[in-house]
Write a protein that holds these residues in place. Structure first.
Motif, PDB file in Angstrom:
ATOM      1  N   THR A  41       0.851  -1.182   0.000  1.00 14.74           N
ATOM      2  CA  THR A  41       0.000   0.000   0.000  1.00 14.74           C
ATOM      3  C   THR A  41       0.887   1.233   0.000  1.00 14.74           C
ATOM      4  O   THR A  41       1.837   1.315   0.789  1.00 14.74           O
ATOM      5  CB  THR A  41      -0.914   0.015   1.246  1.00 14.74           C
ATOM      6  N   ALA A  43       0.944   5.779  -0.835  1.00 15.60           N
ATOM      7  CA  ALA A  43       0.198   7.021  -1.006  1.00 15.60           C
ATOM      8  C   ALA A  43       1.004   7.920  -1.925  1.00 15.60           C
ATOM      9  O   ALA A  43       2.239   7.824  -1.985  1.00 15.60           O
ATOM     10  CB  ALA A  43      -0.024   7.707   0.343  1.00 15.60           C
ATOM     11  N   ARG A  52       3.091   2.797   2.736  1.00 19.62           N
ATOM     12  CA  ARG A  52       2.218   2.807   3.910  1.00 19.62           C
ATOM     13  C   ARG A  52       2.189   1.428   4.580  1.00 19.62           C
ATOM     14  O   ARG A  52       2.107   1.340   5.791  1.00 19.62           O
ATOM     15  CB  ARG A  52       0.800   3.229   3.527  1.00 19.62           C
ATOM     16  N   SER A  53       2.240   0.362   3.801  1.00 19.51           N
ATOM     17  CA  SER A  53       2.330  -0.982   4.381  1.00 19.51           C
ATOM     18  C   SER A  53       2.965  -1.913   3.362  1.00 19.51           C
ATOM     19  O   SER A  53       2.845  -1.715   2.163  1.00 19.51           O
ATOM     20  CB  SER A  53       0.948  -1.512   4.793  1.00 19.51           C
TER      21      SER A  53
END
Length: 75
Positions: A41, A43, A52-53
């Protein structure tokens, strides 16, 4: 899900760094056999992306020499 060039993904400086070489070896073996099963993930961060992950998945794909990775983009 979108394929993103790995070299356009940044990791936050304070990101947690977990080292588990046995787990990393298992992840590498899994990706070699069946590919990446779960996208990372990210952004938008200007004209780049911020992770983000999925830090271990990203690091493993880099180590294996992949140039792109499947990612879900959140805003």
């Amino acid at each position: 899900m979108t394929m993103i060039p790995i070299d356009q993904i940044d990791v936050e400086p304070g990101a947690r760094k977990i080292v588990d070489t046995e787990a990393d070896k298992r992840l590498q073996a899994s990706i070699n056999v069946v590919g990446l099963l779960e996208p990372i993930t990210v952004a938008h961060a200007g004209n780049r992306y911020m992770l983000r992950s999925g830090g271990r998945r990203l690091a493993t794909m880099r180590a294996l020499g992949y140039s792109d990775i499947a990612a879900a983009i959140i805003d």
